[in-house]
Design an enzyme around this catalytic site. Structure first.
Site, PDB file in Angstrom:
ATOM      1  CE1 TYR A  17      14.707  84.953  23.721  1.00  2.00           C
ATOM      2  CE2 TYR A  17      16.461  84.891  22.710  1.00  2.00           C
ATOM      3  CZ  TYR A  17      16.061  84.908  23.633  1.00  2.00           C
ATOM      4  OH  TYR A  17      16.810  85.226  24.927  1.00  2.00           O
ATOM      5  CG  HIS A  21      16.670  89.086  22.019  1.00  2.00           C
ATOM      6  ND1 HIS A  21      15.513  88.257  22.126  1.00  2.00           N
ATOM      7  CD2 HIS A  21      17.277  89.209  23.353  1.00  2.00           C
ATOM      8  CE1 HIS A  21      15.249  87.999  23.741  1.00  2.00           C
ATOM      9  NE2 HIS A  21      16.268  88.673  24.338  1.00  2.00           N
ATOM     10  CE1 TYR A  40      21.528  88.252  28.793  1.00  2.00           C
ATOM     11  CE2 TYR A  40      20.709  90.330  29.297  1.00  2.00           C
ATOM     12  CZ  TYR A  40      20.756  89.085  29.247  1.00  2.00           C
ATOM     13  OH  TYR A  40      19.446  88.321  29.781  1.00  2.00           O
ATOM     14  CD1 TRP A  75      12.477  91.168  27.708  1.00  2.00           C
ATOM     15  CD2 TRP A  75      12.126  92.449  26.031  1.00  2.00           C
ATOM     16  NE1 TRP A  75      13.338  90.653  26.875  1.00  2.00           N
ATOM     17  CE2 TRP A  75      12.881  91.586  25.476  1.00  2.00           C
ATOM     18  CE3 TRP A  75      11.813  93.324  25.105  1.00  2.00           C
ATOM     19  CZ2 TRP A  75      13.601  91.333  24.353  1.00  2.00           C
ATOM     20  CZ3 TRP A  75      12.360  93.376  23.777  1.00  2.00           C
ATOM     21  CH2 TRP A  75      13.312  92.168  23.534  1.00  2.00           C
ATOM     22  CD1 TRP A  76      10.854  89.380  31.614  1.00  2.00           C
ATOM     23  CD2 TRP A  76       9.653  89.656  33.608  1.00  2.00           C
ATOM     24  NE1 TRP A  76      11.937  89.564  32.719  1.00  2.00           N
ATOM     25  CE2 TRP A  76      11.142  89.707  33.747  1.00  2.00           C
ATOM     26  CE3 TRP A  76       8.958  89.960  34.504  1.00  2.00           C
ATOM     27  CZ2 TRP A  76      11.844  89.787  35.064  1.00  2.00           C
ATOM     28  CZ3 TRP A  76       9.458  89.820  35.780  1.00  2.00           C
ATOM     29  CH2 TRP A  76      10.824  89.882  36.137  1.00  2.00           C
TER      30      TRP A  76
END
Length: 103
Positions: A17, A21, A40, A75-76
């Protein structure tokens, strides 16, 4: 407006993860900025694998409202193997209620 929500990371997926990112697609980052999403940040509670996301947004649209765009759908799909997702591969997100803020 600042919003917060939580998501769940699948066990053992922290490193992947973080890697994904760290290498966020420039076109996705630009899409978020172009739609008023800024500042963010995502935090991980390693005990529960819960991700806590906080973002500043201009207007009423958050990053989770951009799901109809091709880049967000890609992306999902890219993230679906390491997160809890809905049928459309969007991350399962639960809005969080602000109960305190200190300037």
């Amino acid at each position: 407006m600042k919003i917060a929500f939580k998501m769940r990371l699948k066990p053992g997926s922290k490193e992947e993860y973080c890697k994904r990112h760290d290498e966020i697609w420039p076109e996705l980052k630009q899409l978020l900025k172009d739609n008023g999403v800024s500042d963010y940040t995502i935090f991980l509670d390693e005990e529960t694998n819960i991700l806590f996301a906080v973002q500043q947004q201009a207007g009423e649209q958050s990053s989770q409202d951009l799901g109809k765009t091709q880049i967000v759908q890609r992306w999902w799909a890219y993230m679906a193997d390491i997160m809890d997702t809905n049928e459309d591969r969007s991350p399962v997100t639960i809005p969080l209620t602000k109960v305190f803020h200190m300037d």
